[in-house]
Design a protein around this motif. Structure first.
Motif, PDB file in Angstrom:
ATOM      1  N   ASP A   1     111.343 -19.451   4.211  1.00  0.00           N
ATOM      2  CA  ASP A   1     111.919 -19.996   5.421  1.00  0.00           C
ATOM      3  C   ASP A   1     111.105 -20.937   5.799  1.00  0.00           C
ATOM      4  N   PRO A   2     111.571 -21.997   6.765  1.00  0.00           N
ATOM      5  CA  PRO A   2     110.896 -23.126   7.215  1.00  0.00           C
ATOM      6  C   PRO A   2     109.363 -22.930   7.828  1.00  0.00           C
ATOM      7  N   GLU A   3     109.501 -21.737   8.597  1.00  0.00           N
ATOM      8  CA  GLU A   3     108.236 -21.287   9.063  1.00  0.00           C
ATOM      9  C   GLU A   3     107.150 -20.976   8.133  1.00  0.00           C
ATOM     10  N   ALA A   4     107.738 -20.212   7.049  1.00  0.00           N
ATOM     11  CA  ALA A   4     106.581 -19.729   6.096  1.00  0.00           C
ATOM     12  C   ALA A   4     106.204 -20.870   5.159  1.00  0.00           C
ATOM     13  N   VAL A   5     107.212 -21.768   4.944  1.00  0.00           N
ATOM     14  CA  VAL A   5     106.776 -23.152   3.983  1.00  0.00           C
ATOM     15  C   VAL A   5     105.852 -23.711   4.765  1.00  0.00           C
ATOM     16  N   LEU A   6     105.914 -23.841   6.223  1.00  0.00           N
ATOM     17  CA  LEU A   6     105.070 -24.884   6.806  1.00  0.00           C
ATOM     18  C   LEU A   6     103.461 -23.990   6.703  1.00  0.00           C
ATOM     19  N   ILE A   7     103.545 -22.735   7.016  1.00  0.00           N
ATOM     20  CA  ILE A   7     102.398 -22.168   6.855  1.00  0.00           C
ATOM     21  C   ILE A   7     101.692 -22.166   5.710  1.00  0.00           C
ATOM     22  N   SER A   8     102.382 -22.256   4.620  1.00  0.00           N
ATOM     23  CA  SER A   8     101.761 -22.172   3.227  1.00  0.00           C
ATOM     24  C   SER A   8     101.345 -23.796   3.058  1.00  0.00           C
ATOM     25  N   GLN A   9     102.145 -24.770   3.534  1.00  0.00           N
ATOM     26  CA  GLN A   9     101.455 -26.100   3.285  1.00  0.00           C
ATOM     27  C   GLN A   9     100.371 -26.355   4.037  1.00  0.00           C
ATOM     28  N   ILE A  10     100.262 -25.647   5.369  1.00  0.00           N
ATOM     29  CA  ILE A  10      99.008 -26.142   6.134  1.00  0.00           C
ATOM     30  C   ILE A  10      97.796 -25.408   5.604  1.00  0.00           C
ATOM     31  N   ALA A  11      98.056 -24.280   5.111  1.00  0.00           N
ATOM     32  CA  ALA A  11      96.976 -23.484   4.276  1.00  0.00           C
ATOM     33  C   ALA A  11      96.566 -24.328   3.020  1.00  0.00           C
ATOM     34  N   LYS A  12      97.367 -25.003   2.397  1.00  0.00           N
ATOM     35  CA  LYS A  12      97.013 -25.842   1.232  1.00  0.00           C
ATOM     36  C   LYS A  12      96.198 -26.790   1.763  1.00  0.00           C
ATOM     37  N   LYS A  13      96.617 -27.599   2.563  1.00  0.00           N
ATOM     38  CA  LYS A  13      95.970 -28.773   3.225  1.00  0.00           C
ATOM     39  C   LYS A  13      94.659 -28.342   3.855  1.00  0.00           C
ATOM     40  N   LEU A  14      94.469 -27.363   4.429  1.00  0.00           N
ATOM     41  CA  LEU A  14      93.158 -27.033   4.759  1.00  0.00           C
ATOM     42  C   LEU A  14      92.224 -26.085   4.000  1.00  0.00           C
ATOM     43  N   GLU A  15      92.773 -26.089   2.561  1.00  0.00           N
ATOM     44  CA  GLU A  15      92.069 -25.252   1.606  1.00  0.00           C
ATOM     45  C   GLU A  15      91.797 -23.801   2.040  1.00  0.00           C
ATOM     46  N   ILE A  16      92.778 -23.332   2.525  1.00  0.00           N
ATOM     47  CA  ILE A  16      92.790 -21.742   2.923  1.00  0.00           C
ATOM     48  C   ILE A  16      93.209 -21.307   1.685  1.00  0.00           C
ATOM     49  N   PRO A  17      92.172 -20.256   1.007  1.00  0.00           N
ATOM     50  CA  PRO A  17      92.943 -19.673  -0.109  1.00  0.00           C
ATOM     51  C   PRO A  17      94.235 -18.765   0.117  1.00  0.00           C
ATOM     52  N   ARG A  18      95.241 -18.948  -0.852  1.00  0.00           N
ATOM     53  CA  ARG A  18      96.465 -18.232  -0.504  1.00  0.00           C
ATOM     54  C   ARG A  18      97.196 -17.848  -1.718  1.00  0.00           C
ATOM     55  N   ILE A  19      97.883 -16.876  -1.848  1.00  0.00           N
ATOM     56  CA  ILE A  19      98.805 -16.124  -2.672  1.00  0.00           C
ATOM     57  C   ILE A  19     100.435 -16.446  -2.366  1.00  0.00           C
ATOM     58  N   LYS A  20     100.923 -17.132  -3.140  1.00  0.00           N
ATOM     59  CA  LYS A  20     102.359 -17.549  -2.835  1.00  0.00           C
ATOM     60  C   LYS A  20     103.432 -16.558  -3.133  1.00  0.00           C
ATOM     61  N   SER A  21     104.100 -15.796  -2.642  1.00  0.00           N
ATOM     62  CA  SER A  21     104.824 -14.770  -2.969  1.00  0.00           C
ATOM     63  C   SER A  21     106.166 -15.633  -3.275  1.00  0.00           C
ATOM     64  N   ASN A  22     106.866 -15.068  -4.605  1.00  0.00           N
ATOM     65  CA  ASN A  22     108.313 -15.772  -4.660  1.00  0.00           C
ATOM     66  C   ASN A  22     109.425 -14.934  -4.255  1.00  0.00           C
ATOM     67  N   GLN A  23     109.124 -14.069  -3.655  1.00  0.00           N
ATOM     68  CA  GLN A  23     110.050 -13.132  -3.028  1.00  0.00           C
ATOM     69  C   GLN A  23     110.925 -13.821  -1.918  1.00  0.00           C
ATOM     70  N   PRO A  24     112.256 -13.608  -2.022  1.00  0.00           N
ATOM     71  CA  PRO A  24     113.373 -13.957  -0.802  1.00  0.00           C
ATOM     72  C   PRO A  24     112.829 -13.332   0.390  1.00  0.00           C
ATOM     73  N   HIS A  25     113.862 -13.450   1.361  1.00  0.00           N
ATOM     74  CA  HIS A  25     113.855 -12.970   2.723  1.00  0.00           C
ATOM     75  C   HIS A  25     113.928 -11.455   2.682  1.00  0.00           C
ATOM     76  N   GLY A  26     113.225 -10.569   3.177  1.00  0.00           N
ATOM     77  CA  GLY A  26     113.049  -9.021   2.843  1.00  0.00           C
ATOM     78  C   GLY A  26     111.932  -8.863   1.902  1.00  0.00           C
ATOM     79  N   ALA A  27     110.899  -9.818   1.749  1.00  0.00           N
ATOM     80  CA  ALA A  27     109.828  -9.446   0.871  1.00  0.00           C
ATOM     81  C   ALA A  27     108.773  -8.477   1.500  1.00  0.00           C
ATOM     82  N   SER A  28     108.385  -7.715   0.656  1.00  0.00           N
ATOM     83  CA  SER A  28     107.522  -6.546   0.807  1.00  0.00           C
ATOM     84  C   SER A  28     106.400  -6.764   0.150  1.00  0.00           C
ATOM     85  N   LEU A  29     104.948  -6.400   0.515  1.00  0.00           N
ATOM     86  CA  LEU A  29     103.667  -6.403  -0.274  1.00  0.00           C
ATOM     87  C   LEU A  29     103.834  -5.350  -1.186  1.00  0.00           C
TER      88      LEU A  29
END
Length: 286
Positions: A14-42
Motif C-alpha cells: 500500500d502507499p504507506e508501506a511503499v514509501l517506508i520501503s523507499q525511504i529505507a532504501k535511500k537511507l541505506e537501512i537494511p531491508r527485506i521486502k516481502s511480496n505478500q499482499p494485504h494480510g501479510a504475516s511474518l
C-alpha cells in the motif's frame, strides 16, 4: 546512522508501506521486502528465519506483518523484535500502546520516529517532507486527518496523486487500475441505503474499498458510514462508524483508521460474514 545489525521487514503493498520501503532504501537501512499482499504475516514469509540468520541481524523491525510464532522464535534466538503497526487483528491487538493504552499513530509516523528521520534527512534523500507526513496522516485517519490540519481539496488531490505514484512504482502498468476505478464508480452508483449506512457491493474479484472511500471523500466531503462488500475477494468492511470494535469482538477480522473502521476476510469453511449478517448484528445495537 542506522546500525548494520538492524533489518527492516516491510511488505510494499500500500502507499504507506511503499514509501517506508523507499525511504529505507535511500537511507541505506537494511531491508527485506516481502511480496505478500494485504494480510501479510511474518509467519507466512518464505525462509525468513534463514534470511535473518544469514544477514547476521540482531534487531528486526517488522512493519504490519503480524506473526506471533515467528516473533517468538526470533526472540528465543536472542534477536530483538520491534513491531511497527497500528491495527487490531484476530486475537492480536496492535492498535494501542501496550503501556498507555492510547491509539498508535500510523506505521509511517512510527517508522520516522524510530529511525530518527528528520525533515532535513528526508530532503537530503530527495523526499518532500510535507508529502511524506501527509501519507502518514492519510494512513492514520484518511482524508479527514488532512482536513483537520487544513488541507484544501486541491491539496488533498495532490496527496492522492502522490499515493498513485507510489503504487505505480510497484505495480507498473496502471491501465488495469483505470478499469478497477470504473467498476468502483459503477458500484457506487448502484449503492443502497440502509439506516445511516450506504451499502456498496462488488461481485468481481477486485478491491474497491479504497476507491469508494476516495469517491466519498471528494464528492460527499465528510465521514460517511459505509458497508462495503467485495464478494469476489471475500472481504467485507464497515467504515466510519462507532461500531468497529463491537464488530471486531463479534466476528474477529481487523480494525483500521483509528478504530473507526472494521474489515473481515471470508475464507475457509467458516460461516460467511455477509452484508445481511452484519445488518442483523447492527440492528441490535443501532
Amino acid at each position: 546512522m542506522v546500525s548494520k545489525k538492524t533489518v527492516l521487514i516491510v511488505p510494499p503493498n500500500d502507499p504507506e508501506a511503499v514509501l517506508i520501503s523507499q525511504i529505507a532504501k535511500k537511507l541505506e537501512i537494511p531491508r527485506i521486502k516481502s511480496n505478500q499482499p494485504h494480510g501479510a504475516s511474518l509467519d507466512k514469509e518464505p525462509k525468513i528465519l534463514q534470511k535473518i540468520r544469514e544477514g547476521g541481524w540482531k534487531r528486526v523491525v517488522v512493519v504490519e506483518m503480524p506473526g506471533p510464532k515467528t516473533e517468538k522464535r526470533l526472540r528465543e534466538k536472542g534477536i530483538e523484535v520491534v513491531i511497527i503497526d497500528h491495527h487490531r487483528y484476530d486475537r492480536l491487538d496492535r492498535a494501542v500502546h501496550p503501556k498507555t493504552g492510547k491509539l498508535l499513530p500510523s506505521s509511517l509516523e512510527q517508522f520516522l520516529k524510530l529511525f530518527r528521520i528528520t525533515d532535513r534527512k528526508l530532503k537530503a534523500a530527495g523526499f518532500d517532507p510535507k508529502l511524506v507526513k501527509a501519507i502518514g496522516l492519510m494512513d492514520r485517519g484518511y482524508v479527514w486527518e488532512l482536513m483537520k490540519v487544513g488541507y484544501t481539496k486541491a491539496g488533498i488531490r495532490k496527496v492522492i496523486e502522490y499515493q498513485s505514484e507510489l503504487m505505480h512504482s510497484v505495480r507498473g502498468d496502471m491501465r488495469n487500475e483505470e478499469k478497477k476505478n470504473q467498476l468502483a464508480r459503477e458500484a457506487w452508483e448502484k449503492r443502497e441505503v440502509w439506516k445511516k449506512f450506504f451499502i456498496v457491493r462488488a461481485e468481481q474479484p477486485i478491491e474497491i474499498r479504497s476507491r469508494i472511500s476516495l469517491i466519498v471523500a471528494l464528492e460527499v466531503g465528510k465521514p460517511t458510514p459505509l458497508i462495503i462488500e467485495e464478494a469476489g475477494r471475500g472481504f467485507i468492511y464497515v467504515q466510519e462508524s462507532d461500531y468497529a470494535i463491537q464488530l471486531f469482538k463479534k466476528f474477529g477480522g481487523f480494525t483500521f483508521g483509528m478504530d473507526r473502521n472494521w474489515g473481515y476476510r471470508n475464507q475457509g469453511k467458516a460461516a460467511r460474514v455477509t452484508v445481511e449478517v452484519v445488518q442483523k448484528f447492527l440492528s441490535f445495537i443501532l
